[in-house]
Enzyme design. Structure first.
Site, PDB file in Angstrom:
ATOM      1  N   VAL A 184       2.010   0.459   9.120  1.00 41.44           N
ATOM      2  CA  VAL A 184       2.781   0.872   7.940  1.00 41.44           C
ATOM      3  C   VAL A 184       2.073   1.963   7.142  1.00 41.44           C
ATOM      4  O   VAL A 184       0.888   2.213   7.319  1.00 41.44           O
ATOM      5  CB  VAL A 184       3.078  -0.336   7.022  1.00 41.44           C
ATOM      6  CG1 VAL A 184       3.872  -1.380   7.770  1.00 41.44           C
ATOM      7  CG2 VAL A 184       1.782  -0.944   6.486  1.00 41.44           C
ATOM      8  N   GLU A 185       2.829   2.597   6.228  1.00 39.82           N
ATOM      9  CA  GLU A 185       2.318   3.679   5.362  1.00 39.82           C
ATOM     10  C   GLU A 185       1.712   4.819   6.176  1.00 39.82           C
ATOM     11  O   GLU A 185       0.709   5.413   5.807  1.00 39.82           O
ATOM     12  CB  GLU A 185       1.261   3.137   4.375  1.00 39.82           C
ATOM     13  CG  GLU A 185       1.787   2.086   3.429  1.00 39.82           C
ATOM     14  CD  GLU A 185       2.561   2.696   2.267  1.00 39.82           C
ATOM     15  OE1 GLU A 185       2.891   3.893   2.332  1.00 39.82           O
ATOM     16  OE2 GLU A 185       2.838   1.957   1.313  1.00 39.82           O
ATOM     17  N   GLY A 186       2.350   5.144   7.300  1.00 39.52           N
ATOM     18  CA  GLY A 186       1.820   6.182   8.177  1.00 39.52           C
ATOM     19  C   GLY A 186       0.981   5.549   9.259  1.00 39.52           C
ATOM     20  O   GLY A 186      -0.097   5.018   8.986  1.00 39.52           O
TER      21      GLY A 186
END
Length: 838
Positions: free
Chosen positions: A505-507
């Site tokens: 997640v988040e990149g």
């Protein structure tokens, strides 16, 4: 006749003087003055005749004069360079430019300068909690941890229990970052980090359910960009938990490439609440949206388009963010993803031709098209706070429980934690955790100081999650069979199972390492590159030339200084560098070592940029490894600062030494790999000899440090308590996992009794210490009968055996196992350890 040695000394004084001036950071003006003084001196002493002076003036003085006189420099040098630069600079889309220019740079820019200001680092305040924040951690967070655990959330509720959800809302967990004026807690970033970390040591569903509303989402975006009317309406409702928010960014065909989202909003006019208004007709399809299945308000990122010119002449208005009640007609939510059996609410959302008025855009009409900048600037909350904090929490859970388990678990007539193979793993776990926690604290401090550190947040996200994966994987190796059998007594399996979620997640981590850390770091942290790009994009040629001239020659001087410094530092091993005076004496050697590495990073970065040009953007093996160098320097910095912040506790030195040495080793290894595999092979070989003529420095941690750390994590005491500070430790009335900590607390006294009996030779008569814990009570009673121990020690040994039996238990279930019936049975048995052991 003039002495040949004297003439040679005078001639050699010119380059040597320049080298010293450059090493000291002098400007071109000082170099020109030195060249003039040298020329006059050489002529006055007779070392050079008239012809020699003319040659010296042409070689040494004239070029420096041209560089010093700006009108000449701009006309003869900068103007042609600007034309070349515009031709070769890498192409950059508007969204890429916004992403790169978003946020702020902080200590990472110091590192990229090649000469970090260590005094500045050490003068930064230590992160601190207020009395109110500490009380919330001690009471409300403790209570929520009591109400939620991984076994029940995953196996019974498939979510946090209704009781836990109700308490989280009522106690204010949904509004940690919302200011008090809007009904929230108004906590600092550090307090937010501490809350998330503590919840992560207990229950992933509770942690994520609290983390997301306080991370990148409606509350964060409203605080920074919302209209006052939007703030007054939504923020109090979010703070009270009346509204459950989610934010939908990721699309099926634009995951990490979020700037390419296909979801669109067409500007149009329609009826809304009885009147015709201007708004958007939205069509979207999103996935991986945390809290979406239960959200009451949906934050949505979409690409705004105005084909009919109702708002402006532009047809593509850019990415825009809006808030939409999920009960609005056409909004689809409710279905769930099932991410690795983690049961926090996560799922898709979609809508087709859903009309919303312009007032629902976050920030109103003036923020249409500004969504990408908004998202990039606010992403620091997710990367700087949520993910590092949650993964440090997982790391603390792993080290706390595995350290205790290794001390208690006996094999081959000894605690497995005394075996060097296990000690190597435990020491590595503790060292990684110290560095992870230092980085988490450092990132939270940056946010509290008003920074929006885009590069630091990417570093923290990638490296803390990766090290958490190492720590938990090591924990699984130590606990072995107990770790792979699911059940309420298994303290590590859910963490191991769900770790890839944080990696994703988040990149995604591969993208974060390969593209973001160095790609953004080179442009944002470098003192001149962004200025060059901005100057080249100026439409006014006079302004462009003036700005570019200052930037490009500043860059040239920067690169020259780093080249000279790297060469001198390489040949001297950095012995000319000095640590800051206020640094702890026991850690002073690390500061020059880090400075030398920072200089090498700056030089290799510039050399790679000039040699590869636009190709550097796609040379991901180069950018990933250079990003690793920057990242490890930052983690070493955070570790050194943590030691100072915590009062220079000497007991923590093994942890500090291991963490810094490990970071420096990883950094040099990454730099070595860049140079050995550089796409421009001759340049890589040249730089390798230039920077490390005696070979790459070796900072590998010693086995001695590993073993000392392993002893720390297996021994109750202040060093272990500081390492694991902020963890949740359940009571036996709440969770049977607590028996591991209770047995661990008794362990040193039990070992003292065992040692005394062995030294007295009593084990010959009494018999060896039983490996089977069920035999301990009989063995202890026999010891009392032989007057080898007293009644108090007998009670201690019996209590220890009872707690150990529960702590080392591996769950098994009948074929007709009923989860709800088992929950009721366990709740009745929690207060009765003897019944639990049975």
């Amino acid at each position: 006749m003039m002495d040949v040695g004297f003439v040679a000394a005078v001639v050699a004084a010119l380059p040597l003087g320049w080298l010293l001036l450059i090493y000291a950071g002098a400007s071109v003006g000082w170099a020109l003055m030195y060249a003039l003084a040298w020329t006059v001196g050489a002529y006055a002493t007779g070392a050079l005749g008239v012809r020699g002076v003319i040659v010296a003036a042409v070689v040494a003085v004239l070029p420096l004069a041209v560089l010093t006189v700006k009108p000449l420099r701009r006309r003869w040098l900068s103007k042609p360079l600007l034309r070349v630069f515009r031709r070769i600079q890498p192409s950059m889309s508007a969204t890429e430019r916004e992403a790169i220019e978003s946020g702020t740079v902080w200590w990472e820019a110091d590192l990229f300068s090649g000469r970090p200001n260590w005094d500045r680092l050490l003068l930064m305040p230590a992160p601190r909690l207020t009395a109110e924040e500490q009380a919330f951690l001690d009471n409300e967070v403790e209570r929520l941890c009591d109400l939620a655990n991984d076994w029940e959330t995953t196996q019974i509720w498939q979510d946090m229990s209704p009781q836990a959800w109700a308490y989280a809302k009522q106690a204010g967990f949904m509004g940690l970052i919302i200011p008090k004026e809007y009904g929230g807690k108004g906590f600092s970033a550090y307090a937010h980090s501490q809350v998330v970390m503590k919840l992560a040591t207990r229950c992933s569903a509770a942690m994520v359910s609290v983390m997301v509303p306080n991370s990148l989402g409606p509350a964060e975006l409203l605080l920074h960009y919302g209209t006052e009317e939007q703030k007054r309406y939504y923020l109090p409702r979010l703070a009270r938990g009346e509204e459950i928010p989610c934010f939908a960014l990721t699309s099926p065909y634009a995951g990490s490439d979020a700037a390419s989202i296909p979801d669109v909003g067409i500007v149009t006019k329609r009826m809304h609440e009885g009147r015709e208004v201007l708004g958007f007709s939205l069509t979207w399809n999103k996935r991986y949206i945390t809290l979406a299945p239960i959200a009451t308000v949906l934050g949505l990122a979409f690409r705004a388009q105005d084909p009919h010119g109702l708002l402006s002449d532009k047809k593509d208005l850019g990415i825009t963010c809006a808030l939409i009640p999920t009960n609005h007609p056409g909004v689809n939510i409710g279905r769930r993803h099932w991410p690795l059996n983690a049961v926090f609410q996560n799922g898709p959302t979609s809508g087709k031709d859903v009309f919303i008025p312009l007032d629902w855009v976050i920030g109103g009409r003036q923020q249409i098209g500004q969504g990408w900048r908004m998202l990039m600037e606010c992403l620091a909350a997710g990367r700087c706070i949520s993910l590092p904090s949650s993964n440090v929490g997982v790391g603390k859970l792993a080290v706390r429980t595995t350290g205790a388990y290794a001390a208690l678990r006996r094999q081959f007539k000894t605690s497995i934690g005394k075996m060097e193979g296990v000690q190597e793993v435990l020491g590595r776990m503790g060292g990684h955790l110290y560095a992870m926690d230092a980085t988490r604290r450092f990132a939270a401090l940056a946010v509290d100081l008003g920074e929006r550190p885009s590069v630091l947040s990417a570093i923290a996200k990638y490296h803390v999650t990766e090290r958490a994966r190492m720590v938990v994987s090591d924990a699984m190796d130590v606990v072995a069979g107990k770790g792979i059998c699911m059940g309420p007594h298994n303290f590590i399996a859910r963490a191991w199972q769900q770790l890839p979620i944080a990696i994703t997640v988040e990149g995604a981590n591969i993208m974060t390492r390969s593209l973001i850390i160095f790609g953004q770091g080179l442009i944002r942290c470098h003192p001149w590159v962004l200025r060059e790009l901005q100057a080249a994009s100026q439409s006014d040629e006079r302004v462009a030339l003036q700005s570019f001239d200052e930037a490009v020659w500043g860059h040239a001087g920067f690169m020259l200084r780093n080249a000279v410094r790297a060469w001198i530092d390489g040949w001297t091993g950095g012995r000319l560098l000095r640590a800051p005076r206020r640094a702890a004496s026991e850690l002073k050697p690390y500061y020059p070592a880090a400075t030398r590495l920072a200089t090498a990073l700056a030089l290799v970065s510039d050399a790679s940029m000039f040699s590869l040009g636009a190709r550097l953007k796609r040379a991901e093996l180069v950018t990933a490894r250079l990003g690793d160098v920057l990242s490890q320097l930052l983690m070493a910095s955070a570790t050194l600062k943590r030691y100072e912040d915590e009062g220079r506790r000497v007991e923590d030195l093994p942890l500090v030494h291991w963490a810094v040495q490990d970071a420096l080793t990883r950094a040099w290894r990454a730099l070595d790999e860049v140079l050995l595999n550089h796409p421009v092979r001759w340049l890589g070989r040249l730089l390798h000899r230039w920077i490390a003529p005696w070979g790459v420095p070796d900072f590998r941690p010693s086995d001695r440090e590993l073993i000392r750390i392993a002893e720390y994590v297996q021994t109750p005491g202040q060093a272990r308590d500081r390492l694991l500070a902020g963890s949740y430790v359940p009571s036996p009335q709440v969770d049977e996992i607590a028996h591991g900590e209770l047995a661990f607390a008794l362990h040193p006294r039990v070992m003292q009794i065992e040692k005394r009996l062995r030294e007295q030779g009593a084990l010959v008569t009494l018999g060896p210490v039983p490996q089977d814990l069920r035999q301990w009570p009989a063995w202890a009673r026999k010891a009392q009968q032989l007057k080898l121990i007293d009644a108090q020690e007998l009670a201690l040994l019996e209590q220890y055996a009872q707690h150990c039996e529960i702590a080392l238990m591996v769950d098994d279930f009948p074929q007709d196992f009923n989860l709800l019936a088992d929950l009721q049975r366990r709740q009745q048995a929690l207060a009765d350890p003897a019944r639990m052991a049975a």
